[in-house]
Design a protein around this motif. Structure first.
Motif, PDB file in Angstrom:
ATOM      1  N   VAL A   6      38.635  41.587  34.336  1.00 46.06           N
ATOM      2  CA  VAL A   6      37.004  41.339  33.977  1.00 46.06           C
ATOM      3  C   VAL A   6      36.377  42.216  35.035  1.00 46.06           C
ATOM      4  O   VAL A   6      37.020  42.252  36.280  1.00 46.06           O
ATOM      5  N   ARG A   7      35.260  42.714  34.784  1.00 51.56           N
ATOM      6  CA  ARG A   7      34.592  43.391  35.991  1.00 51.56           C
ATOM      7  C   ARG A   7      33.159  43.320  35.988  1.00 51.56           C
ATOM      8  O   ARG A   7      32.585  42.888  34.718  1.00 51.56           O
TER       9      ARG A   7
ATOM     10  N   GLN B 195      34.777  41.861  43.240  1.00 50.58           N
ATOM     11  CA  GLN B 195      35.913  41.475  42.568  1.00 50.58           C
ATOM     12  C   GLN B 195      35.463  40.377  41.417  1.00 50.58           C
ATOM     13  O   GLN B 195      35.030  39.377  41.948  1.00 50.58           O
ATOM     14  N   VAL B 196      36.265  40.608  40.135  1.00 46.51           N
ATOM     15  CA  VAL B 196      36.215  39.471  39.300  1.00 46.51           C
ATOM     16  C   VAL B 196      37.702  39.671  39.022  1.00 46.51           C
ATOM     17  O   VAL B 196      38.216  40.671  38.531  1.00 46.51           O
ATOM     18  N   SER B 197      37.880  38.107  38.711  1.00 41.80           N
ATOM     19  CA  SER B 197      39.380  38.131  38.385  1.00 41.80           C
ATOM     20  C   SER B 197      39.487  36.759  37.467  1.00 41.80           C
ATOM     21  O   SER B 197      38.730  35.865  37.619  1.00 41.80           O
ATOM     22  N   LEU B 198      40.490  36.847  36.850  1.00 42.65           N
ATOM     23  CA  LEU B 198      40.735  35.609  35.935  1.00 42.65           C
ATOM     24  C   LEU B 198      41.766  34.666  36.533  1.00 42.65           C
ATOM     25  O   LEU B 198      42.732  34.778  37.232  1.00 42.65           O
ATOM     26  N   HIS B 199      41.135  33.540  36.923  1.00 33.74           N
ATOM     27  CA  HIS B 199      41.622  32.224  37.615  1.00 33.74           C
ATOM     28  C   HIS B 199      41.908  30.885  36.719  1.00 33.74           C
ATOM     29  O   HIS B 199      41.252  30.728  35.892  1.00 33.74           O
TER      30      HIS B 199
ATOM     31  N   MET C  17      36.385  34.421  38.203  1.00 37.78           N
ATOM     32  CA  MET C  17      36.067  34.219  39.656  1.00 37.78           C
ATOM     33  C   MET C  17      35.349  35.208  40.081  1.00 37.78           C
ATOM     34  O   MET C  17      35.977  36.404  40.086  1.00 37.78           O
ATOM     35  N   PHE C  18      34.229  35.472  40.438  1.00 39.95           N
ATOM     36  CA  PHE C  18      33.459  36.331  41.052  1.00 39.95           C
ATOM     37  C   PHE C  18      33.578  36.243  42.790  1.00 39.95           C
ATOM     38  O   PHE C  18      33.156  35.175  43.240  1.00 39.95           O
ATOM     39  N   THR C  19      34.079  37.362  43.325  1.00 45.94           N
ATOM     40  CA  THR C  19      34.158  37.056  44.863  1.00 45.94           C
ATOM     41  C   THR C  19      33.302  38.285  45.526  1.00 45.94           C
ATOM     42  O   THR C  19      33.260  39.344  44.971  1.00 45.94           O
ATOM     43  N   GLY C  20      32.843  38.114  46.725  1.00 44.43           N
ATOM     44  CA  GLY C  20      32.207  39.277  47.220  1.00 44.43           C
ATOM     45  C   GLY C  20      30.755  39.256  47.039  1.00 44.43           C
ATOM     46  O   GLY C  20      30.230  40.535  46.735  1.00 44.43           O
ATOM     47  N   LEU C  21      30.027  38.065  46.486  1.00 41.81           N
ATOM     48  CA  LEU C  21      28.336  38.194  46.236  1.00 41.81           C
ATOM     49  C   LEU C  21      27.896  38.696  47.440  1.00 41.81           C
ATOM     50  O   LEU C  21      28.066  38.355  48.610  1.00 41.81           O
TER      51      LEU C  21
END
Length: 158
Positions: free
Chosen positions: A74-75, A81-85, A122-126
């Motif tokens: 996912v982007r 970064q976006v990841s599958l969690h 999961m979106f990180t680094g907003l």
């Protein structure tokens, strides 16, 4: 005159070959089969606090493409970064969050729910706080279907 006709014939031949090669090299996506598609139901994105540098998206993803597939990435331009969690409970009853290795299988005709307390995006680094009603472009990357862009609304009230 004869050389001009021969040259013109060669140019036309190369143009036809180029058109045929382009048409043959286009990979047909399963999404091109009439109504076959992935359905995205009830998507929303939220952060736990206005100052959070991370957020999670939730949705139900239904595969109606006619073939089995797998969500592998996912982007989004919203975050670094976006990841599958997923959330899992350990032997002591403690909930832990971890990345889903190998993606999420989506058999044809089946669905997968990304929900609070379970699997999620999961979106990180907003860089900035999320705003209620904001629409966020998200790219879902599938093993077979390739990339599909969706819009996910921010809903801080759910």
């Amino acid at each position: 005159m004869k050389n001009q006709k021969a040259t013109m014939g060669i140019v036309v031949l190369f143009a036809l070959v180029a058109v045929v090669m382009t048409a043959v090299s286009v990979k047909m996506s399963p999404l091109d089969k009439g109504d076959a598609a992935f359905a995205v139901e009830e998507p929303y994105l939220r952060s736990s606090l206005p100052t959070s540098t991370s957020a999670a998206a939730f949705l139900v993803l239904r595969n109606m493409t006619g073939e089995d597939d797998r969500l592998i990435a996912v982007r989004s331009t919203l975050s670094g970064q976006v990841s599958l969690h997923r959330h899992t409970e350990d032997a002591n009853g403690v909930m832990r969050m971890s990345e889903i290795e190998g993606g999420v299988a989506l058999p044809d005709g089946d669905s997968h729910a990304f929900v609070r307390g379970g699997d999620h995006l999961m979106f990180t680094g907003l860089d900035a706080p999320l705003e209620q009603g904001q629409m966020v472009p998200v790219t879902l990357v599938f093993e077979a279907a390739g990339e599909i862009q969706i819009m996910v609304p921010v809903d801080l009230t759910r």
